[in-house]
Scaffold this active site. Structure first.
Site, PDB file in Angstrom:
ATOM      1  N   GLU A 118       0.724  -1.100  -0.040  1.00  0.00           N
ATOM      2  CA  GLU A 118       0.077  -0.029   0.021  1.00  0.00           C
ATOM      3  C   GLU A 118       0.900   1.150  -0.001  1.00  0.00           C
ATOM      4  O   GLU A 118       1.716   1.353   0.719  1.00  0.00           O
ATOM      5  CB  GLU A 118      -0.929  -0.033   1.169  1.00  0.00           C
ATOM      6  CG  GLU A 118      -1.786  -1.308   1.196  1.00  0.00           C
ATOM      7  CD  GLU A 118      -2.526  -1.545   2.614  1.00  0.00           C
ATOM      8  OE1 GLU A 118      -1.918  -0.972   3.474  1.00  0.00           O
ATOM      9  OE2 GLU A 118      -2.900  -2.739   2.666  1.00  0.00           O
TER      10      GLU A 118
ATOM     11  N   GLU B  96      -4.715  -6.525   2.871  1.00  0.00           N
ATOM     12  CA  GLU B  96      -3.499  -7.298   3.347  1.00  0.00           C
ATOM     13  C   GLU B  96      -3.644  -8.859   2.783  1.00  0.00           C
ATOM     14  O   GLU B  96      -2.801  -9.452   2.601  1.00  0.00           O
ATOM     15  CB  GLU B  96      -3.154  -7.023   4.835  1.00  0.00           C
ATOM     16  CG  GLU B  96      -2.597  -5.734   5.124  1.00  0.00           C
ATOM     17  CD  GLU B  96      -4.067  -4.673   5.194  1.00  0.00           C
ATOM     18  OE1 GLU B  96      -4.959  -4.859   5.221  1.00  0.00           O
ATOM     19  OE2 GLU B  96      -3.513  -3.513   5.025  1.00  0.00           O
TER      20      GLU B  96
ATOM     21  N   PHE C 263       2.046  -1.439   8.617  1.00  0.00           N
ATOM     22  CA  PHE C 263       2.585  -1.399   9.890  1.00  0.00           C
ATOM     23  C   PHE C 263       2.189  -2.694  10.532  1.00  0.00           C
ATOM     24  O   PHE C 263       1.399  -3.380   9.999  1.00  0.00           O
ATOM     25  CB  PHE C 263       1.970  -0.236  10.828  1.00  0.00           C
ATOM     26  CG  PHE C 263       2.282   0.981  10.640  1.00  0.00           C
ATOM     27  CD1 PHE C 263       3.275   1.575  11.259  1.00  0.00           C
ATOM     28  CD2 PHE C 263       1.782   1.829   9.702  1.00  0.00           C
ATOM     29  CE1 PHE C 263       3.867   3.028  11.163  1.00  0.00           C
ATOM     30  CE2 PHE C 263       2.168   3.140   9.435  1.00  0.00           C
ATOM     31  CZ  PHE C 263       3.438   3.455  10.312  1.00  0.00           C
TER      32      PHE C 263
ATOM     33  N   HIS D   6       0.101   1.617  15.793  1.00  0.00           N
ATOM     34  CA  HIS D   6       1.478   1.406  14.973  1.00  0.00           C
ATOM     35  C   HIS D   6       2.829   1.152  15.730  1.00  0.00           C
ATOM     36  O   HIS D   6       3.918   1.405  15.035  1.00  0.00           O
ATOM     37  CB  HIS D   6       1.480   3.087  14.608  1.00  0.00           C
ATOM     38  CG  HIS D   6       0.552   3.316  13.728  1.00  0.00           C
ATOM     39  ND1 HIS D   6      -0.949   3.548  13.891  1.00  0.00           N
ATOM     40  CD2 HIS D   6       0.444   4.048  12.155  1.00  0.00           C
ATOM     41  CE1 HIS D   6      -1.678   3.769  12.863  1.00  0.00           C
ATOM     42  NE2 HIS D   6      -0.567   3.940  11.986  1.00  0.00           N
TER      43      HIS D   6
END
Ligand SMILES: Cc1ncc(C[n+]2csc(CCOP(=O)(O)OP(=O)(O)O)c2C)c(N)n1
Lengths: 327, 370
Positions: free
Chosen positions: A30, A61, A84, A130
């Protein structure tokens, strides 16, 4: 010949060289194309290799990892970037049920030479989810290999090895170290073997095992302790988290007789437990003190206003060293 | 003629069933021109393969009852979908079956005894013949669909004229991977064929509870890919549809989503009791009498004088012998050595697996069980 590079630059260089070296290499993820990645690790590659080699995928994903499995089955060498680590969960199924098991299910007939790169770890003042470091999920999955470099030089060499590995490799990039420092990185495509830890500092009183960004904490604490007390710590960078380099772990314990494990992942069932277990199995009689762990707490990584309290600090590591050596 | 108000229609489309492509009526009439695309020998091949698979399927259920194979997923009733689709492929095409698509896998080249081995839980049951690209049956629902996007994508990059076909059921269309696969395939125009056998139920849940969409094929529109709804019990319609999808893929026109409307007469698996959630006997009887894929082709072939009772008997005898020979081969196949569990986890065995293997080996030797 070499250049002074950050870890991020070393990774970009590795990707660049691999794309240039082998037509089968593709990068998928992405925002990795035109945007060059949110951390800019793929910067310039889209311009250089085009949209079919550096692919801006839909935001999905499972789709990314699943289609990369198919690409790998059919002769390509996909490198996936997951934006992440915590966003890998929608694709977790593909990783553990398919990427990791394909060779096993087909009795070696089909393999999945796939690399999944992802920034991980705290200390970057990121928003929720994150900053996770859940390497255990992957190190608990037979069929996967888990790698976590701690410096630019290793990052490049390990990434090239990961791509040449016939099995799927999860490549965990410590976000905090992306731009933390520069280091001389050779120009050529060199390799660092997967599965080998590195003794980054020799010592005789205690071994600190660490990886990723925690290596810095370990080295800093070791330095302070040496200055303050004269104790010499050996510091081992595990580099590959699964399978672990048992020999290096055990050899170091035989030499120092004491161990401290530092990881930012949660304590319970974290990799520290596995390392203790290895030492227990192989070097118990060499131990002069119980093995200690300095880790993240068993709580979700908290908001960044207080994340420093979650992360092992140099002081906590120092404290661990003192307790272990003066046991 | 087909009765109206049949019980399964509701499960398929919650009300009136939209048009679907059909070539051969349940009475054995051809109602679309097939332009010589399906000749007599192909018709006979289709018929014989369906007969073979039905024989295999029934035999497998019996074997499960006798404890000679483990839990088994039957497909009787879906033969036209599996045979018709697989016969439309070329040898080098990639196939991603589910646990119910061993029929399609056999037609695409998987050896019968391997399928027995799979259901006997033998390690070697998922190996396909050299040079074939038949992947192991996917157990997690819908996950294989994205793989078929990937292999097709690679075929496209390499300029190879191969398609990838993913099999799945109606339940799979609710999973995220269904949508991710269709979306990726649409974006990259991959030569992927998404072949759904809509048998009306995902274990106990009827399609009307699975999804508010009337059909599965209509979902194709959302991804701007080609979608077709076809009578999954009409092997001519299935074959023509898949053939067309293959041609579209070869021409670079990308993926196709095919919904084959069908029904399986038996339980979800040999471990399931459908009487708890549906009127099993009534529905199965209805489909057998009105829609059966084999009966319908047999009616046509008999009318044309292509096939008769004698041929049928002879074929059944041969198939039984063939299946028995494969069963024998599977039952005589060397048992999995427990130590095999350590093989093929990685391309190269790492230290921990070597040691664990040795540990088990020692246990086995002491116990004298090896
Ligand atoms: C991800 C996942 N969730 C649940 C299951 C359990 N399960 C196995 S088969 C099945 C129903 C599948 O229905 P459908 O896709 O319509 O295929 P069919 O079995 O009818 O051919 C379920 C829920 C599974 N195998 N995988």
């Amino acid at each position: 010949m070499g250049k002074n590079l950050t870890m991020l630059q070393a990774i970009t260089e590795a990707l660049d060289q691999m794309l240039g070296h082998d037509d089968r290499v593709m990068i998928l993820g992405e925002d990795i194309g035109v945007n060059g990645g949110v951390f800019r690790s793929t910067e310039g590659l889209y311009e250089k290799y085009g949209k079919d080699r550096v692919v801006d995928t839909p935001l999905a994903e499972s789709g990314i990892i699943g289609s990369a499995i198919g690409l790998a089955l059919n002769g390509m060498l996909p490198i996936v970037e997951i934006q992440f680590l915590a966003f890998i969960y929608p694709g977790f199924e593909q990783l553990v049920s398919h990427a990791a098991r394909m060779r096993y299910r087909t009795r070696g007939q089909f393999g999945v030479p796939l690399v999944i790169r992802t920034p991980y770890g705290a200390g970057i003042r990121g928003p929720e989810l994150h900053s996770e470091s859940v390497e255990t999920f992957f190190a608990h999955t037979p069929g996967l290999k888990v790698v976590a470099p701690s410096n630019p030089y290793d990052a490049k060499g390990l990434l090239i090895s990961a791509l040449e590995d016939p099995d799927p490799v999860i490549f965990l990039e410590p976000t905090k170290l992306y731009r933390a420092f520069k280091e001389e990185v050779p120009d050529e495509m060199y390799r660092i073997p997967i599965g080998q830890a590195k003794v980054v500092q020799e010592g005789s009183d205690l071994t600190i095992f660490a990886w990723g960004s925690m290596l810095r904490e370990a080295l800093n604490a070791a330095k302070k302790i040496e200055d303050e007390k004269g104790w010499k710590c050996e510091v081992v960078d595990l580099r590959t988290l699964y399978p672990l380099d048992r020999d290096t772990i055990v050899q170091s314990i035989k030499k120092t007789g004491r161990a401290l494990i530092v990881h930012e992942a949660h304590k319970t069932a974290g990799l520290g437990a596995e390392i203790i277990s290895i030492i227990n199995d192989e070097a118990l009689i060499y131990l002069k003190a119980p093995i200690k762990r300095v880790t993240g707490f068993d709580v979700p990584v908290p908001p960044f206003t207080i994340e420093d309290h979650y992360l092992p600090t140099v002081d906590r590591v120092k404290q661990g060293i003192v307790e272990t050596i003066s046991f | 003629m087909e009765k109206t108000g049949n019980p399964i229609m509701k499960a398929h489309s919650s009300g009136v069933e939209p048009e679907m492509f059909r070539v051969l009526t349940p009475d054995g009439e051809i109602i679309e021109t097939i332009d010589g695309k399906i000749d007599k020998s192909l018709m006979l091949k289709m018929y014989e393969r369906m007969l073979l698979l039905r024989t295999f399927d029934r035999k497998s259920i019996n074997l499960q009852r006798q404890g000679r194979i483990g839990t088994y997923a039957p497909f009787e009733g879906q033969e036209a979908s599996q045979v018709g689709s697989a016969l439309a492929l070329s040898a080098g095409d990639w196939m991603f079956p589910t646990y119910r698509d061993h029929g399609a896998a056999i037609i695409h080249g998987q050896e019968l005894y391997r399928v027995f081995l799979y259901w006997m839980a033998h390690f070697d049951g998922s190996i396909c013949p050299e040079g074939k690209r038949i992947l192991p049956p996917s157990v997690p629902i819908a996950t294989q669909m994205v793989h078929a996007v990937g292999t097709a994508w690679a075929s496209k990059i390499k300029g190879e004229q191969n398609v990838s076909i993913a099999y799945f059921g109606d339940g799979a269309t609710s999973e995220g991977d269904f949508h991710e696969a269709l979306n990726f395939a649409g974006v990259y125009k991959t030569p992927t064929i998404f072949f759904c056998q809509n048998n009306g139920y995902a274990i106990s849940v009827p399609f009307e509870k699975q999804s508010a969409s009337k059909t599965i094929s209509q979902r194709a529109a959302a991804y701007d890919i080609h979608g077709v709804r076809v009578d999954g019990n009409d092997i001519f319609a299935v074959w023509l549809t898949v053939k067309e999808a293959v041609e579209r893929a070869h021409k670079g026109e990308g993926p196709t989503l095919i919904e084959a409307v069908t029904f399986r007469y038996g339980a979800h698996t040999t471990a399931d009791n459908p009487n708890i959630y549906r009127d099993q006997e009534e529905i199965s009887t209805y489909w057998r009498e009105n829609r059966d894929p084999i009966t319908r082709l047999s009616k046509y072939l008999n009318k044309e004088g292509y096939w008769n009772e004698e041929q049928e008997e002879l074929a059944l005898k041969q198939f039984n012998e063939l299946i028995d020979a494969h069963l024998q081969k599977a039952e005589g196949y060397p048992k999995s050595d427990p130590l095999e569990m350590f093989n093929h986890v990685y391309a190269e065995e790492s230290w921990h697996l070597k040691e664990q293997k040795q540990e088990l080996n020692q246990i086995l030797r002491k116990g004298g069980k090896k």
